[in-house]
Write a protein that holds these residues in place. Structure first.
Motif, PDB file in Angstrom:
ATOM      1  N   SER A 106       0.834  -1.203   0.000  1.00  0.00           N
ATOM      2  CA  SER A 106       0.000   0.000   0.000  1.00  0.00           C
ATOM      3  C   SER A 106       0.869   1.253   0.000  1.00  0.00           C
ATOM      4  O   SER A 106       1.757   1.397   0.840  1.00  0.00           O
ATOM      5  CB  SER A 106      -0.910   0.021   1.230  1.00  0.00           C
ATOM      6  OG  SER A 106      -1.789  -1.084   1.211  1.00  0.00           O
ATOM      7  N   LEU A 107       0.590   2.119  -0.970  1.00  0.00           N
ATOM      8  CA  LEU A 107       1.268   3.410  -1.128  1.00  0.00           C
ATOM      9  C   LEU A 107       0.237   4.446  -1.542  1.00  0.00           C
ATOM     10  O   LEU A 107      -0.598   4.165  -2.410  1.00  0.00           O
ATOM     11  CB  LEU A 107       2.313   3.350  -2.248  1.00  0.00           C
ATOM     12  CG  LEU A 107       3.570   2.541  -2.039  1.00  0.00           C
ATOM     13  CD1 LEU A 107       4.255   2.295  -3.367  1.00  0.00           C
ATOM     14  CD2 LEU A 107       4.493   3.293  -1.115  1.00  0.00           C
ATOM     15  N   VAL A 110      -3.360   3.496  -2.168  1.00  0.00           N
ATOM     16  CA  VAL A 110      -3.653   2.446  -3.146  1.00  0.00           C
ATOM     17  C   VAL A 110      -2.968   1.164  -2.696  1.00  0.00           C
ATOM     18  O   VAL A 110      -1.793   1.172  -2.326  1.00  0.00           O
ATOM     19  CB  VAL A 110      -3.146   2.845  -4.553  1.00  0.00           C
ATOM     20  CG1 VAL A 110      -3.373   1.728  -5.558  1.00  0.00           C
ATOM     21  CG2 VAL A 110      -3.809   4.140  -5.013  1.00  0.00           C
ATOM     22  N   THR A 111      -3.722   0.061  -2.735  1.00  0.00           N
ATOM     23  CA  THR A 111      -3.177  -1.249  -2.373  1.00  0.00           C
ATOM     24  C   THR A 111      -3.166  -2.133  -3.612  1.00  0.00           C
ATOM     25  O   THR A 111      -4.180  -2.254  -4.302  1.00  0.00           O
ATOM     26  CB  THR A 111      -4.013  -1.903  -1.259  1.00  0.00           C
ATOM     27  OG1 THR A 111      -3.997  -1.038  -0.115  1.00  0.00           O
ATOM     28  CG2 THR A 111      -3.455  -3.262  -0.882  1.00  0.00           C
ATOM     29  N   GLN A 112      -2.013  -2.727  -3.884  1.00  0.00           N
ATOM     30  CA  GLN A 112      -1.848  -3.646  -5.009  1.00  0.00           C
ATOM     31  C   GLN A 112      -1.179  -4.924  -4.516  1.00  0.00           C
ATOM     32  O   GLN A 112      -0.285  -4.877  -3.666  1.00  0.00           O
ATOM     33  CB  GLN A 112      -0.959  -3.030  -6.102  1.00  0.00           C
ATOM     34  CG  GLN A 112      -1.506  -1.784  -6.747  1.00  0.00           C
ATOM     35  CD  GLN A 112      -2.605  -2.073  -7.749  1.00  0.00           C
ATOM     36  OE1 GLN A 112      -2.750  -3.184  -8.233  1.00  0.00           O
ATOM     37  NE2 GLN A 112      -3.395  -1.069  -8.038  1.00  0.00           N
ATOM     38  N   ARG A 143       5.545   2.269 -10.614  1.00  0.00           N
ATOM     39  CA  ARG A 143       5.087   3.290  -9.666  1.00  0.00           C
ATOM     40  C   ARG A 143       3.704   3.826 -10.019  1.00  0.00           C
ATOM     41  O   ARG A 143       2.940   4.220  -9.142  1.00  0.00           O
ATOM     42  CB  ARG A 143       6.108   4.420  -9.561  1.00  0.00           C
ATOM     43  CG  ARG A 143       6.315   5.223 -10.817  1.00  0.00           C
ATOM     44  CD  ARG A 143       7.453   6.228 -10.667  1.00  0.00           C
ATOM     45  NE  ARG A 143       7.705   6.970 -11.878  1.00  0.00           N
ATOM     46  CZ  ARG A 143       7.101   8.094 -12.204  1.00  0.00           C
ATOM     47  NH1 ARG A 143       6.202   8.611 -11.400  1.00  0.00           N
ATOM     48  NH2 ARG A 143       7.387   8.717 -13.335  1.00  0.00           N
ATOM     49  N   ASP A 145       1.153   2.198 -10.874  1.00  0.00           N
ATOM     50  CA  ASP A 145       0.120   1.332 -10.306  1.00  0.00           C
ATOM     51  C   ASP A 145      -0.375   1.852  -8.955  1.00  0.00           C
ATOM     52  O   ASP A 145      -1.438   1.453  -8.488  1.00  0.00           O
ATOM     53  CB  ASP A 145       0.624  -0.103 -10.145  1.00  0.00           C
ATOM     54  CG  ASP A 145       0.858  -0.800 -11.474  1.00  0.00           C
ATOM     55  OD1 ASP A 145       0.352  -0.309 -12.521  1.00  0.00           O
ATOM     56  OD2 ASP A 145       1.547  -1.837 -11.474  1.00  0.00           O
ATOM     57  N   TRP A 146       0.404   2.716  -8.318  1.00  0.00           N
ATOM     58  CA  TRP A 146       0.045   3.302  -7.019  1.00  0.00           C
ATOM     59  C   TRP A 146      -0.251   4.799  -7.139  1.00  0.00           C
ATOM     60  O   TRP A 146      -0.264   5.510  -6.145  1.00  0.00           O
ATOM     61  CB  TRP A 146       1.156   3.053  -6.001  1.00  0.00           C
ATOM     62  CG  TRP A 146       1.160   1.643  -5.529  1.00  0.00           C
ATOM     63  CD1 TRP A 146       0.502   1.137  -4.444  1.00  0.00           C
ATOM     64  CD2 TRP A 146       1.839   0.536  -6.125  1.00  0.00           C
ATOM     65  NE1 TRP A 146       0.727  -0.212  -4.343  1.00  0.00           N
ATOM     66  CE2 TRP A 146       1.551  -0.608  -5.367  1.00  0.00           C
ATOM     67  CE3 TRP A 146       2.662   0.399  -7.243  1.00  0.00           C
ATOM     68  CZ2 TRP A 146       2.043  -1.864  -5.667  1.00  0.00           C
ATOM     69  CZ3 TRP A 146       3.155  -0.856  -7.551  1.00  0.00           C
ATOM     70  CH2 TRP A 146       2.847  -1.960  -6.774  1.00  0.00           C
TER      71      TRP A 146
END
Length: 177
Positions: A106-107, A110-112, A143, A145-146
């Motif tokens: 999580s960043l 956003v959690t992936q 990066r 993606d977050w």
């Protein structure tokens, strides 16, 4: 079954990364402040509960202007999202000392789900009788993606900051009594 708690030895650990700058060199950085809650069944890391967090304000790329930009809303937005967290769902043996660490990263809100290659050293005793484990975690994430989307076009073509982030995490864990 007995559980074992583990702590990160910060003097022998590093949470690092590299990102392409101007499409031809890498900029390295690390997080100075981090913590983990790691519990295993006996000493079996394949059944571990692993939770990790890093303080975004502790980012260090050896350039205070760049660090401040990374902490800003353009990137991590440390004011609103002060922590990066990882919660493992599995630590699976692949072959020999090679493992795969999977879980939620999580960043910036956003959690992936990610899968990262890991090398596991096994148990070792240091010269003072402490039981330690070494883990090297690597891998690549994008990066964007977050939501870390900021960039700047270069006059010669291309972009200032690469999208791919190479992770380089060296952990030495200390068995708690």
């Amino acid at each position: 079954m007995a559980t074992t708690k583990w702590a990160i030895d910060p003097t022998h650990s590093e949470i690092g990364f590299k990102v392409k700058h101007m499409m031809f060199t890498n900029v390295s950085g690390k997080f100075e402040n981090y913590d983990a809650a790691i519990v295993t069944d006996n000493d079996d890391f394949t059944k571990a509960s692993i939770e990790f967090s890093a303080d975004i304000n502790s980012i260090d790329t050896h350039n205070s202007d760049r660090d401040n930009h990374l902490k800003s809303a353009d990137f991590f937005d440390a004011e609103n999202y002060p922590k990066m967290t990882f919660k493992a769902s599995s630590f699976t043996k692949i072959n020999g000392d090679q493992y795969e660490l999977a879980g939620d990263l999580s960043l910036k809100g956003v959690t992936q789900f990610v899968k990262l290659p890991a090398a596991y050293s096994g148990l070792m005793k240091d010269p003072w009788g402490n039981t330690k484990v070494g883990l090297t975690i690597s891998g690549k994430i994008n990066r964007k993606d977050w939501g870390l989307n900021w960039n700047s076009a270069l006059e010669t073509g291309g972009v200032l900051v690469g999208e791919e982030v190479n992770l380089n995490v060296e952990l030495q864990l200390l068995k708690q009594s």
